[in-house]
Design a protein around this motif. Structure first.
Motif, PDB file in Angstrom:
ATOM      1  N   THR A  37      28.764  55.613   8.942  1.00 46.49           N
ATOM      2  CA  THR A  37      28.825  55.042  10.285  1.00 46.49           C
ATOM      3  C   THR A  37      30.141  54.285  10.466  1.00 46.49           C
ATOM      4  OG1 THR A  37      26.434  54.731  10.191  1.00 46.49           O
ATOM      5  CG2 THR A  37      27.594  53.554  11.910  1.00 46.49           C
ATOM      6  N   ARG A  67      23.361  44.320   6.005  1.00 49.70           N
ATOM      7  CA  ARG A  67      22.830  45.205   4.960  1.00 49.70           C
ATOM      8  C   ARG A  67      23.967  45.920   4.234  1.00 49.70           C
ATOM      9  NH1 ARG A  67      18.678  47.136   2.355  1.00 49.70           N
ATOM     10  NH2 ARG A  67      18.495  49.361   1.985  1.00 49.70           N
ATOM     11  N   PHE A  68      24.999  46.354   4.974  1.00 51.97           N
ATOM     12  CA  PHE A  68      26.145  47.008   4.351  1.00 51.97           C
ATOM     13  C   PHE A  68      26.829  46.080   3.359  1.00 51.97           C
ATOM     14  CE2 PHE A  68      30.722  47.748   4.200  1.00 51.97           C
ATOM     15  CZ  PHE A  68      30.727  49.017   3.647  1.00 51.97           C
ATOM     16  N   LEU A 101      25.234  54.055   5.851  1.00 51.50           N
ATOM     17  CA  LEU A 101      26.055  53.006   6.447  1.00 51.50           C
ATOM     18  C   LEU A 101      27.551  53.298   6.268  1.00 51.50           C
ATOM     19  CD1 LEU A 101      23.998  49.868   5.441  1.00 51.50           C
ATOM     20  CD2 LEU A 101      24.305  50.776   7.737  1.00 51.50           C
ATOM     21  N   LYS A 102      27.921  53.907   5.135  1.00 50.97           N
ATOM     22  CA  LYS A 102      29.330  54.246   4.912  1.00 50.97           C
ATOM     23  C   LYS A 102      29.789  55.343   5.858  1.00 50.97           C
ATOM     24  CE  LYS A 102      30.032  52.832   0.144  1.00 50.97           C
ATOM     25  NZ  LYS A 102      30.347  53.261  -1.230  1.00 50.97           N
ATOM     26  N   ASP A 127      26.905  46.921  -0.537  1.00 47.76           N
ATOM     27  CA  ASP A 127      28.240  47.171  -1.073  1.00 47.76           C
ATOM     28  C   ASP A 127      28.561  46.192  -2.196  1.00 47.76           C
ATOM     29  OD1 ASP A 127      30.698  48.690  -0.927  1.00 47.76           O
ATOM     30  OD2 ASP A 127      31.626  46.836  -0.180  1.00 47.76           O
ATOM     31  N   GLU A 154      32.520  51.346  11.410  1.00 45.49           N
ATOM     32  CA  GLU A 154      32.265  49.912  11.332  1.00 45.49           C
ATOM     33  C   GLU A 154      32.122  49.274  12.712  1.00 45.49           C
ATOM     34  OE1 GLU A 154      34.869  47.772   8.754  1.00 45.49           O
ATOM     35  OE2 GLU A 154      34.666  49.246   7.159  1.00 45.49           O
ATOM     36  N   GLU A 161      22.758  45.791  10.510  1.00 52.86           N
ATOM     37  CA  GLU A 161      23.341  46.859   9.700  1.00 52.86           C
ATOM     38  C   GLU A 161      24.570  46.360   8.942  1.00 52.86           C
ATOM     39  OE1 GLU A 161      22.210  50.936  12.130  1.00 52.86           O
ATOM     40  OE2 GLU A 161      23.981  49.799  12.725  1.00 52.86           O
ATOM     41  N   PHE A 162      25.363  45.519   9.575  1.00 59.05           N
ATOM     42  CA  PHE A 162      26.539  44.975   8.894  1.00 59.05           C
ATOM     43  C   PHE A 162      26.124  44.099   7.714  1.00 59.05           C
ATOM     44  CE2 PHE A 162      29.862  41.726   8.333  1.00 59.05           C
ATOM     45  CZ  PHE A 162      30.911  42.565   7.984  1.00 59.05           C
ATOM     46  N   TYR A 202      28.349  49.230  13.983  1.00 58.48           N
ATOM     47  CA  TYR A 202      27.290  48.511  13.276  1.00 58.48           C
ATOM     48  C   TYR A 202      26.627  47.477  14.189  1.00 58.48           C
ATOM     49  CZ  TYR A 202      28.909  49.985   8.607  1.00 58.48           C
ATOM     50  OH  TYR A 202      29.250  50.697   7.504  1.00 58.48           O
ATOM     51  N   SER A 208      20.348  53.363   4.192  1.00 60.11           N
ATOM     52  CA  SER A 208      20.934  53.369   2.858  1.00 60.11           C
ATOM     53  C   SER A 208      22.431  53.083   2.947  1.00 60.11           C
ATOM     54  CB  SER A 208      20.706  54.725   2.194  1.00 60.11           C
ATOM     55  OG  SER A 208      21.440  55.707   2.890  1.00 60.11           O
ATOM     56  N   LEU A 209      23.015  52.767   1.808  1.00 58.32           N
ATOM     57  CA  LEU A 209      24.456  52.497   1.759  1.00 58.32           C
ATOM     58  C   LEU A 209      25.245  53.750   2.140  1.00 58.32           C
ATOM     59  CD1 LEU A 209      26.766  50.577   1.142  1.00 58.32           C
ATOM     60  CD2 LEU A 209      26.590  51.246  -1.261  1.00 58.32           C
TER      61      LEU A 209
END
Length: 106
Positions: free
Chosen positions: A75, A87-88, A72-73, A92, A77, A84-85, A80, A68-69
């Motif tokens: 984690t 998807r972020f 990911l927030k 976003d 950067e 994952e990047f 990633y 989920s966002l």
């Protein structure tokens, strides 16, 4: 006497008729495990896939949920993966568009 009438209605109701199907398809797809599974077959002569115990499925199947966002927030950067990047960035951007639409400013 009432319980007998209720039991017959619950055990099958009408026999025959349009699109009858017999009512065993959900039972067959649940298999011997007794799981409540919704039949997914849409072909006239097709058969629902059988349901197996969790141990018989490959391990990677249980890791398919996308992050989920919010996760990911949290984690860093630098940590990633490429997926994952991507998807972020996608999530976003979607969140920013929704925020702009709510505010009415473009």
């Amino acid at each position: 006497m009432m319980a007998k009438a209720g039991a017959s209605a619950a055990s099958g109701g009408k026999k025959g008729g349009k699109g009858g199907g017999g009512g065993d398809s959900a039972k067959d797809s649940a298999g011997e495990h007794g799981l409540g599974v919704t039949p997914i077959n849409f072909l006239k002569d097709g058969k629902d896939p059988s349901v197996m115990p969790d141990e018989e499925y490959p391990e990677w199947l249980w890791n398919m949920q996308l992050p989920s966002l919010a996760r990911l927030k949290r984690t860093k950067e630098d940590d990633y993966t490429l997926d994952e990047f991507r998807r972020f960035v996608q999530l976003d951007s979607r969140e920013k568009i929704k925020r702009q639409n709510r505010s009415g400013k473009f």
